[in-house]
Design a protein around this motif. Sequence first.
Motif, PDB file in Angstrom:
ATOM      1  N   ALA A 141     -28.314  18.905  15.702  1.00 45.63           N
ATOM      2  CA  ALA A 141     -27.497  19.730  14.812  1.00 45.63           C
ATOM      3  C   ALA A 141     -28.293  20.191  13.601  1.00 45.63           C
ATOM      4  O   ALA A 141     -28.315  21.377  13.261  1.00 45.63           O
ATOM      5  N   SER A 148     -30.902  22.756  14.332  1.00 45.25           N
ATOM      6  CA  SER A 148     -30.306  24.058  14.630  1.00 45.25           C
ATOM      7  C   SER A 148     -29.898  24.765  13.342  1.00 45.25           C
ATOM      8  O   SER A 148     -30.150  25.959  13.157  1.00 45.25           O
ATOM      9  N   ILE A 149     -29.289  23.985  12.452  1.00 40.56           N
ATOM     10  CA  ILE A 149     -28.859  24.545  11.169  1.00 40.56           C
ATOM     11  C   ILE A 149     -30.072  25.014  10.370  1.00 40.56           C
ATOM     12  O   ILE A 149     -30.083  26.112   9.806  1.00 40.56           O
ATOM     13  N   ASP A 159     -31.393  28.288  11.639  1.00 36.77           N
ATOM     14  CA  ASP A 159     -30.554  29.418  11.231  1.00 36.77           C
ATOM     15  C   ASP A 159     -30.907  29.842   9.811  1.00 36.77           C
ATOM     16  O   ASP A 159     -31.033  31.033   9.510  1.00 36.77           O
ATOM     17  N   MET A 179     -24.354  37.276   9.781  1.00 41.75           N
ATOM     18  CA  MET A 179     -24.713  35.910   9.413  1.00 41.75           C
ATOM     19  C   MET A 179     -23.506  35.050   9.096  1.00 41.75           C
ATOM     20  O   MET A 179     -23.512  33.850   9.338  1.00 41.75           O
ATOM     21  N   ARG A 238     -20.779  34.883  10.575  1.00 38.11           N
ATOM     22  CA  ARG A 238     -20.224  34.321  11.806  1.00 38.11           C
ATOM     23  C   ARG A 238     -21.022  33.099  12.237  1.00 38.11           C
ATOM     24  O   ARG A 238     -20.497  32.168  12.834  1.00 38.11           O
ATOM     25  N   GLU A 239     -22.324  33.131  11.971  1.00 41.14           N
ATOM     26  CA  GLU A 239     -23.177  32.009  12.369  1.00 41.14           C
ATOM     27  C   GLU A 239     -22.979  30.831  11.434  1.00 41.14           C
ATOM     28  O   GLU A 239     -22.990  29.678  11.846  1.00 41.14           O
ATOM     29  N   TYR A 266     -20.393  29.889  10.049  1.00 39.77           N
ATOM     30  CA  TYR A 266     -19.111  29.219  10.318  1.00 39.77           C
ATOM     31  C   TYR A 266     -19.329  27.809  10.871  1.00 39.77           C
ATOM     32  O   TYR A 266     -18.698  26.845  10.448  1.00 39.77           O
ATOM     33  N   TYR A 267     -20.244  27.701  11.839  1.00 38.16           N
ATOM     34  CA  TYR A 267     -20.492  26.412  12.478  1.00 38.16           C
ATOM     35  C   TYR A 267     -21.096  25.398  11.516  1.00 38.16           C
ATOM     36  O   TYR A 267     -20.818  24.201  11.584  1.00 38.16           O
ATOM     37  N   HIS A 268     -21.956  25.891  10.621  1.00 39.62           N
ATOM     38  CA  HIS A 268     -22.594  24.979   9.661  1.00 39.62           C
ATOM     39  C   HIS A 268     -21.527  24.345   8.788  1.00 39.62           C
ATOM     40  O   HIS A 268     -21.500  23.136   8.597  1.00 39.62           O
ATOM     41  N   LEU A 276     -18.369  24.118   9.181  1.00 39.40           N
ATOM     42  CA  LEU A 276     -17.465  23.271   9.958  1.00 39.40           C
ATOM     43  C   LEU A 276     -18.072  21.883  10.129  1.00 39.40           C
ATOM     44  O   LEU A 276     -17.422  20.859   9.913  1.00 39.40           O
ATOM     45  N   HIS A 277     -19.338  21.865  10.508  1.00 39.92           N
ATOM     46  CA  HIS A 277     -19.997  20.592  10.754  1.00 39.92           C
ATOM     47  C   HIS A 277     -20.144  19.785   9.474  1.00 39.92           C
ATOM     48  O   HIS A 277     -19.895  18.586   9.438  1.00 39.92           O
ATOM     49  N   THR A 336     -16.874  18.304   8.409  1.00 43.70           N
ATOM     50  CA  THR A 336     -16.508  17.180   9.280  1.00 43.70           C
ATOM     51  C   THR A 336     -17.254  15.922   8.870  1.00 43.70           C
ATOM     52  O   THR A 336     -16.678  14.844   8.738  1.00 43.70           O
TER      53      THR A 336
END
Lengths: 258, 127, 314
Positions: free
Chosen positions: A46, A49-50, A53, A134, A136-137, A139-141, A143-144, A147
Amino acid sequence: MNNINDLRYREVLIECLYQMADDKLLLGHRDSEWLGCCPDIEGDVAFSSIAQDEVGHATFYYQLLHQLGEDDPDRLAFGRDASKWRNCMLVERENDDWTYSITRHLFFDQFDQIRLQAMCTSSYEPLQHGVKKMIREEYYHLLHMKTWFKQLGRAGGVATQKLQQAIEKLWPDVNGMFSFAGIEEDLLRFELIQLTPTEMRVKWEAEMKALFQQANMSWPGEFPQLKHDGRKGEHSAALKTLLLTMGEVYQSEPSAKW
Amino acid sequence: MGMVHRVLVNDHDVTVQLMPTFVGCPALELIKKQTMDRLQQIDKKNRIHVEFVFDPPWTSDRITPDGHQKLKQFGIAPPQKSLQQLPSCPYCNQEDGEILNLFGPTACRAIYYCRGCKQPFEGMKVV
Amino acid sequence: MTEEKQYASFMERIRAGEKIEATDWMPIEYRKLLIKLIHMHAVSEIMGAYPEKEWVPRAPSLRRKLAIMAKVQDEMGHGQLLLRVVEDLSAPLGRTREELVSDIYHGKVKFHNVFHMEARTWADAGVIGWLVDGAAIINQASLLETSYGPYARVLKRICAEESFHMQHGENIILALAMGTDAQRQSLQTALDYWWESLLFFFGPQEVTPAAKQMMHYQIRLKTNEELRQKFLDKYVPRIQSLGLTIPDLSLRYDDSQKKWRYQAPDWHKFSQIVTQNKGPKSEERMLLRKKAHEDQQWVREAMRNHNISISSAL
């Protein structure tokens, strides 16, 4: 209105792009220091990947700068002196423990989401288009990170203790994200951005307060006065060390192709 | 993959506009080169140009049904319509998956596990 | 069905080229051989990130920085996929995911010799990206025919991505080979350092009993030497075409035997690296993994004992 031929418009746009590019590259670089050292393999995947990006987004901004007449992206990334960097200090600080890096990234990601949203109708189209992609991408960061923050906060024991310490260490640097080093009025006037720094900070606080509550963490209160403003080129020794490392190979033969 | 935005033909120039899936994708240069090489093979008369455009932004729903099939053949679950939906297993097609990681070996993929055939699989992220 | 009949029917399937699935019955020997192989593969992917991780902060261009970061991400992702496969195989034997990782620094699982070596310069990072990856691809491609379905499917994904990363490695090398005198020299120095490790990579020439068993079960189909010869076939001409000198003056292709003759590397040294973890970077990297795993157990515990999961966050 997009008036790219207006000198002041260009000046302000370029300054803003440096802020965004430098923020992202340094954050991505700090994140990459965690490779192979995360608490589990999932975290390694993770975080890498972040980090990737972030460096990818930084490259996008440096390319925009180059199109506007600044140096080529590699020279900007590897050949500039610390005083020329326009990142906020939050992202240049050395990594500490896991909770520090997660929280740092969370705080920044929340700010960046607000900044990007405020640029979705930016008068400079190349920036506007990139930002819409960017966001949209990112968003996952976010979120993670949210969490992780909630998990660590609600876990109790060592995890929550360390999270508390991380928040305290980072708190003095938070306000630095919202500094635009004097170009904020022109950014608004030229419709490059739609929000004032104060409006952005208010939004950030609202989001973070809600998250802190979900994570059972207490809100630290007011931000302390900023001691140094990275966006004005005031940086720490940590940045100088980082730049020496990052530019080591590039500067060994600046004219070479790698 | 729904990456081709448009192709502009003008006198002796052909320009292909591609939409990058992810801004930081390290394969972008390779995709550009392969596109140029392939077109140059087919079209020896014109000058071929390939450029990346961000408007409109690439979204995962641009992947065609054919693209979905090809992804499955590669062992990658195509993206769902929404983030909340878990993809079905590209190997056994069962809808008994769980998410192991929002992130995967590349920017565009996440990691899942199929409780049906007991295998991990990758899935395209919804963007 | 008696165990004998089960075994006979199992072997019939293997010989017919069928894939064995995670939900199928399998002899305990087959299970243990798979665990040995896939565990080592998973750990090699994870430990393989370390030499490259050292060069991410110093990559000399944004493009290279992105490419090398992507490579490390890829390796970790593959490591996660492979660990899941071996986790399922190990569960009936009572072994947990935590143990599969702690085995690394308890010296209970081996990983490829190359990842015990030092990446001293940017040229080393390039050689790893090109030749070490090249060797790994030859290895992995030969395993695509493995009888165990879940492993074959992950390998298919791995092979597709590795060849992409290898192209980046090749680009790094080309830039150095066509660059300044200092760049070319650094490349030759890197090759001099890595050549022995590349020969080591495929393992000793003798076919061990475990290897024989793996071939019996069609878990693997080629011997170490067959794979090494493939590597030399592919890369000796390419290395030489760059104007580099391979540090083995005896290296030559024997036309009559149709194989490469080379100076045998020191297999005792190989054994010390791989089985005793006495490579230049073995201890340091195992310690990094130990620190990550043990010092941060509190993070994993916090993640487990919570009411929030990724799926509920979506």
